[in-house]
Design an enzyme around this catalytic site. Structure first.
Site, PDB file in Angstrom:
ATOM      1  N   ASP A  94      40.257  37.238  39.735  1.00  0.00           N
ATOM      2  CA  ASP A  94      41.287  37.940  40.327  1.00  0.00           C
ATOM      3  C   ASP A  94      42.623  36.967  40.420  1.00  0.00           C
ATOM      4  O   ASP A  94      44.363  36.754  40.080  1.00  0.00           O
ATOM      5  CB  ASP A  94      40.998  37.906  41.667  1.00  0.00           C
ATOM      6  CG  ASP A  94      41.928  38.667  42.559  1.00  0.00           C
ATOM      7  OD1 ASP A  94      41.472  40.400  42.414  1.00  0.00           O
ATOM      8  OD2 ASP A  94      42.565  38.653  42.959  1.00  0.00           O
ATOM      9  N   GLU A 124      47.399  40.844  44.950  1.00  0.00           N
ATOM     10  CA  GLU A 124      46.269  40.048  44.666  1.00  0.00           C
ATOM     11  C   GLU A 124      46.323  38.892  45.512  1.00  0.00           C
ATOM     12  O   GLU A 124      45.493  38.297  45.375  1.00  0.00           O
ATOM     13  CB  GLU A 124      46.588  40.145  43.223  1.00  0.00           C
ATOM     14  CG  GLU A 124      46.611  40.890  42.293  1.00  0.00           C
ATOM     15  CD  GLU A 124      45.814  41.805  41.775  1.00  0.00           C
ATOM     16  OE1 GLU A 124      44.320  41.115  42.421  1.00  0.00           O
ATOM     17  OE2 GLU A 124      45.325  43.332  41.348  1.00  0.00           O
ATOM     18  N   HIS A 127      43.638  39.342  48.288  1.00  0.00           N
ATOM     19  CA  HIS A 127      42.214  39.665  47.973  1.00  0.00           C
ATOM     20  C   HIS A 127      42.195  37.923  47.209  1.00  0.00           C
ATOM     21  O   HIS A 127      40.626  38.078  47.621  1.00  0.00           O
ATOM     22  CB  HIS A 127      42.355  40.321  46.336  1.00  0.00           C
ATOM     23  CG  HIS A 127      42.639  41.779  45.991  1.00  0.00           C
ATOM     24  ND1 HIS A 127      42.759  42.151  44.735  1.00  0.00           N
ATOM     25  CD2 HIS A 127      42.706  42.844  47.383  1.00  0.00           C
ATOM     26  CE1 HIS A 127      42.852  43.702  45.407  1.00  0.00           C
ATOM     27  NE2 HIS A 127      42.999  43.716  46.648  1.00  0.00           N
ATOM     28  N   TYR A 131      38.745  36.401  49.030  1.00  0.00           N
ATOM     29  CA  TYR A 131      37.635  36.099  47.891  1.00  0.00           C
ATOM     30  C   TYR A 131      37.181  34.318  48.928  1.00  0.00           C
ATOM     31  O   TYR A 131      35.990  33.863  49.316  1.00  0.00           O
ATOM     32  CB  TYR A 131      37.478  35.770  46.503  1.00  0.00           C
ATOM     33  CG  TYR A 131      37.435  37.417  46.094  1.00  0.00           C
ATOM     34  CD1 TYR A 131      37.090  38.287  47.006  1.00  0.00           C
ATOM     35  CD2 TYR A 131      38.591  37.404  44.989  1.00  0.00           C
ATOM     36  CE1 TYR A 131      36.235  39.200  45.940  1.00  0.00           C
ATOM     37  CE2 TYR A 131      38.158  38.757  44.536  1.00  0.00           C
ATOM     38  CZ  TYR A 131      36.891  39.860  45.175  1.00  0.00           C
ATOM     39  OH  TYR A 131      37.313  41.011  44.941  1.00  0.00           O
ATOM     40  N   GLU A 187      40.266  45.349  35.113  1.00  0.00           N
ATOM     41  CA  GLU A 187      39.779  45.570  35.817  1.00  0.00           C
ATOM     42  C   GLU A 187      39.219  46.960  36.193  1.00  0.00           C
ATOM     43  O   GLU A 187      39.036  47.468  37.992  1.00  0.00           O
ATOM     44  CB  GLU A 187      41.573  45.978  36.400  1.00  0.00           C
ATOM     45  CG  GLU A 187      42.318  44.823  36.687  1.00  0.00           C
ATOM     46  CD  GLU A 187      44.330  45.129  37.452  1.00  0.00           C
ATOM     47  OE1 GLU A 187      43.880  44.195  38.488  1.00  0.00           O
ATOM     48  OE2 GLU A 187      44.608  45.352  36.722  1.00  0.00           O
ATOM     49  N   GLU A 221      42.368  48.015  43.092  1.00  0.00           N
ATOM     50  CA  GLU A 221      41.617  48.053  41.659  1.00  0.00           C
ATOM     51  C   GLU A 221      42.520  49.559  41.204  1.00  0.00           C
ATOM     52  O   GLU A 221      42.038  49.611  39.813  1.00  0.00           O
ATOM     53  CB  GLU A 221      40.616  46.981  41.640  1.00  0.00           C
ATOM     54  CG  GLU A 221      40.288  46.101  42.260  1.00  0.00           C
ATOM     55  CD  GLU A 221      41.921  44.640  41.444  1.00  0.00           C
ATOM     56  OE1 GLU A 221      42.540  45.347  40.582  1.00  0.00           O
ATOM     57  OE2 GLU A 221      41.803  43.653  41.805  1.00  0.00           O
ATOM     58  N   HIS A 224      45.648  50.168  40.345  1.00  0.00           N
ATOM     59  CA  HIS A 224      46.262  49.258  39.707  1.00  0.00           C
ATOM     60  C   HIS A 224      45.586  49.851  38.355  1.00  0.00           C
ATOM     61  O   HIS A 224      46.538  49.450  37.038  1.00  0.00           O
ATOM     62  CB  HIS A 224      44.841  47.623  39.687  1.00  0.00           C
ATOM     63  CG  HIS A 224      45.365  46.829  40.584  1.00  0.00           C
ATOM     64  ND1 HIS A 224      45.105  46.263  41.669  1.00  0.00           N
ATOM     65  CD2 HIS A 224      46.862  47.145  41.695  1.00  0.00           C
ATOM     66  CE1 HIS A 224      46.073  46.068  42.688  1.00  0.00           C
ATOM     67  NE2 HIS A 224      46.045  45.906  42.922  1.00  0.00           N
TER      68      HIS A 224
END
EC number: 1.17.4.1
Length: 340
Positions: A94, A124, A127, A131, A187, A221, A224
């Site tokens: 990512d 992003e 994200h 994570y 992606e 995603e 995207h």
């Protein structure tokens, strides 16, 4: 990271001996294009995706991982190792996507595309932060153990296979359209098996908030990859598209690598990921490739059937209603079909 190209694109000239404020001089072309100095909608499809992204913005602070830490102890040793590995990969990948977005946005002058990429970069970041939280949950909040694990895992052959393939394809990349094919594969394919494997936790009522975040991230995603397909189809008119054989070859290689990735790491002692579940994930990767090929107006490569109704990612396509006990609604506004 390169920033998105500004609409004005000023030339800044330094003059020795002056204050910092006086050192900046903006040069405007003698015959400027007036549309550079105000917003004009030029890409309605991309503008729609930007609006959808704004409507569905979310932050890592909205997700409270209550209960997930207790669920970690319910995983077998093989399952815990597997999910630690997946999230180490997803976190690293990512960040690589985020680093490459600035370079892509710099290729365009259309404000709709530039504005869209700003939104993508913002999400992003969310994200990446989620994570980080999930990794700590999987390591019982032992940051040192997490750091040592990531340091020893990031060059694992299964991860290196993806990175080495991508680096080689970038080096030999002959055109801008081919760069977008690679973004679609990163992606749309290289995350697909991981997203599906995480979704199987839901069927066992485990790591509920981790599954909620997976819903949100995989849907992002999907937006995207759709944007990359739209740009590939509609906004690269001055560049020759790669021949079909080249595109099919890249898709075939990416699918083989992704299936090999999930096979090599799948736990053998799992009640979450049975052989049937792994076969369903592999089929889903092929189905995702066929669907993405359709989005760029090409025929399917694998003719893979769609996942059946029991496939956990398919649950994300149903309408959801927030209840009192939900930390965050995972309902997604708009009509973007999720293929991740």
């Amino acid at each position: 990271m390169d920033s998105a190209a500004p609409a004005l694109s000023p030339a800044l000239t330094a003059h020795t001996g002056h204050s910092a404020t006086a050192d900046l001089a903006i040069q405007i072309p003698k015959c400027p294009d007036p549309e550079r100095y105000f917003y004009t909608s030029q890409c309605p499809d991309i503008n729609h995706l930007r609006s959808l992204s704004i409507l569905n913005r979310w932050l890592e602070t909205e997700l409270v991982f209550v209960g997930d830490e207790e669920d970690v102890s319910k995983l077998s040793e093989g399952e815990l190792s597997f999910y630690r590995f997946l999230f180490a990969f997803l976190s690293a990948a990512d960040d690589l996507v985020t680093e490459n977005l600035g370079g892509l946005s710099g290729l365009f002058e259309q404000k709709d595309i530039l504005h869209y990429y700003v939104e993508q970069e913002c999400i992003e970041v969310a994200h990446s932060r989620v994570y980080n939280i999930i990794q700590l949950v999987l390591f019982h909040n032992n940051d040192q153990a997490r750091r040592e694990y990531v340091a020893g895992t990031i060059n694992h052959p299964a991860i290196r296979a993806k990175v080495d393939w991508l680096e080689a394809r970038v080096r030999e990349c002959a055109s801008v359209p081919e760069k977008f094919i690679l973004m679609i594969l990163i992606e749309g394919i290289f995350f697909a098996a991981s997203f599906a494997a995480i979704a199987y936790l839901r069927t066992n009522n485990l790591l509920r908030v981790t599954c909620q975040s997976n819903d949100l991230i995989s849907r992002d995603e999907a937006v995207h990859t759709t944007a990359s397909c739209y740009i590939y189809n509609n906004y690269l008119g001055g560049h020759a598209k790669p021949p079909p054989d080249r595109v099919y070859g890249l898709f075939r290689q990416a699918v083989e690598i992704e299936i090999g990735f999930i096979r090599s790491q799948a736990p053998t002692d799992s009640h979450i990921l049975s052989p049937a579940a792994l076969a369903a994930i592999e089929n889903y990767v092929r189905f995702s490739a066929d669907r993405l090929l359709g989005l760029i107006h090409m025929k399917p490569l694998f003719s893979a059937p769609p996942p059946d109704a029991s496939f956990p990612l398919s649950l994300m396509s149903t309408d959801k209603h927030t209840n009192f006990f939900e930390c965050r609604s995972t309902s997604y506004a708009g009509a973007v079909v999720n293929d991740l």
